[in-house]
Design a protein around this motif. Structure first.
Motif, PDB file in Angstrom:
ATOM      1  N   SER A   1       0.986  -1.074  -0.112  1.00 43.81           N
ATOM      2  CA  SER A   1      -0.148  -0.009   0.087  1.00 43.81           C
ATOM      3  C   SER A   1       0.665   1.682  -0.241  1.00 43.81           C
ATOM      4  O   SER A   1       2.010   1.590   0.444  1.00 43.81           O
ATOM      5  CB  SER A   1      -1.034  -0.033   1.514  1.00 43.81           C
ATOM      6  OG  SER A   1      -1.839   1.476   1.635  1.00 43.81           O
ATOM      7  N   GLY A   2       0.241   1.860  -0.687  1.00 41.89           N
ATOM      8  CA  GLY A   2       1.286   3.274  -0.538  1.00 41.89           C
ATOM      9  C   GLY A   2       1.414   4.539   0.804  1.00 41.89           C
ATOM     10  O   GLY A   2       1.806   5.516   0.557  1.00 41.89           O
ATOM     11  N   HIS A   3       0.457   3.924   1.128  1.00 40.80           N
ATOM     12  CA  HIS A   3       0.091   4.649   3.072  1.00 40.80           C
ATOM     13  C   HIS A   3      -0.287   3.860   3.780  1.00 40.80           C
ATOM     14  O   HIS A   3      -1.001   3.051   3.482  1.00 40.80           O
ATOM     15  CB  HIS A   3      -0.302   6.702   2.175  1.00 40.80           C
ATOM     16  CG  HIS A   3       0.189   7.139   3.400  1.00 40.80           C
ATOM     17  ND1 HIS A   3      -1.141   6.695   4.451  1.00 40.80           N
ATOM     18  CD2 HIS A   3       0.062   8.523   3.174  1.00 40.80           C
ATOM     19  CE1 HIS A   3      -0.581   8.156   5.417  1.00 40.80           C
ATOM     20  NE2 HIS A   3       0.265   9.326   4.941  1.00 40.80           N
ATOM     21  N   PHE A   4       0.481   4.270   5.178  1.00 35.59           N
ATOM     22  CA  PHE A   4      -0.173   3.078   5.914  1.00 35.59           C
ATOM     23  C   PHE A   4      -1.402   4.066   6.730  1.00 35.59           C
ATOM     24  O   PHE A   4      -2.162   2.816   6.912  1.00 35.59           O
ATOM     25  CB  PHE A   4       0.847   3.764   7.798  1.00 35.59           C
ATOM     26  CG  PHE A   4       0.350   3.268   8.464  1.00 35.59           C
ATOM     27  CD1 PHE A   4       0.885   2.591   9.194  1.00 35.59           C
ATOM     28  CD2 PHE A   4      -0.088   4.409   9.549  1.00 35.59           C
ATOM     29  CE1 PHE A   4       0.061   2.017  10.367  1.00 35.59           C
ATOM     30  CE2 PHE A   4      -0.658   4.529  10.502  1.00 35.59           C
ATOM     31  CZ  PHE A   4      -0.667   3.091  11.531  1.00 35.59           C
ATOM     32  N   GLY A   5      -1.649   4.035   6.908  1.00 37.83           N
ATOM     33  CA  GLY A   5      -3.344   4.199   7.406  1.00 37.83           C
ATOM     34  C   GLY A   5      -4.680   3.610   6.667  1.00 37.83           C
ATOM     35  O   GLY A   5      -5.451   2.987   7.171  1.00 37.83           O
ATOM     36  N   HIS A   6      -4.125   4.280   5.255  1.00 34.21           N
ATOM     37  CA  HIS A   6      -5.372   3.763   4.106  1.00 34.21           C
ATOM     38  C   HIS A   6      -5.893   2.270   4.034  1.00 34.21           C
ATOM     39  O   HIS A   6      -6.352   1.839   2.881  1.00 34.21           O
ATOM     40  CB  HIS A   6      -5.821   5.175   3.589  1.00 34.21           C
ATOM     41  CG  HIS A   6      -6.139   6.481   4.003  1.00 34.21           C
ATOM     42  ND1 HIS A   6      -7.189   6.169   4.005  1.00 34.21           N
ATOM     43  CD2 HIS A   6      -4.855   7.218   4.080  1.00 34.21           C
ATOM     44  CE1 HIS A   6      -7.782   7.662   4.831  1.00 34.21           C
ATOM     45  NE2 HIS A   6      -6.063   8.297   4.788  1.00 34.21           N
ATOM     46  N   CYS A   7      -4.559   1.716   4.540  1.00 36.22           N
ATOM     47  CA  CYS A   7      -4.372   0.191   3.531  1.00 36.22           C
ATOM     48  C   CYS A   7      -5.038  -0.748   3.925  1.00 36.22           C
ATOM     49  O   CYS A   7      -6.164  -0.263   5.005  1.00 36.22           O
ATOM     50  CB  CYS A   7      -2.763  -0.515   4.093  1.00 36.22           C
ATOM     51  SG  CYS A   7      -2.457  -0.331   5.461  1.00 36.22           S
TER      52      CYS A   7
END
Length: 120
Positions: free
Chosen positions: A18-24
């Motif tokens: 995923s490109g970003h931690f919180g929104h995976c």
């Protein structure tokens, strides 16, 4: 060591990172001993819209991870993880979890610095 990698699917080392931690959608949890992978599992992330960034952070802290390997992360999670003793590493190059983990094992993923955290 338990390493968490934000992932798009539950395909383990074959998952797209995923490109970003919180929104995976998932976290691939990689267990590492003596420089090699000894176990892999996938866990569904909590819903960011429902629990907010703080809820995602608490969820990951509850998984007992020692480190996180992310392409991107905001200042609040970076600060809470590092203050809580969880090392944050950065890799924005490898699109698949397995490749990112191999780069981590080879020492090619530096620790994320505060100035590299996203500001949004």
């Amino acid at each position: 060591m338990k390493l968490a990698v934000p992932s798009e699917t539950d395909a383990g080392l074959g998952a797209v990172r995923s490109g970003h931690f919180g929104h995976c959608d998932y976290f691939t949890i990689v267990e590492i001993e003596d420089g090699r992978v000894t176990g892999v599992s996938s866990v569904k992330n909590v819903d960011h819209d429902t629990y907010g960034c703080g809820g995602v952070i608490e969820y990951v802290l509850g998984l007992g991870v020692d480190a996180i390997l992310a392409a991107g992360m905001g200042v609040p999670p970076y600060t809470r993880f590092t203050n809580g003793g969880v090392a944050v590493y950065r890799d924005a190059t490898h699109p698949f979890v397995g490749d990112a983990v191999q780069a981590f094992l080879a020492g090619e993923t530096p620790r994320m610095q505060l100035e590299q955290a996203c500001r949004h």
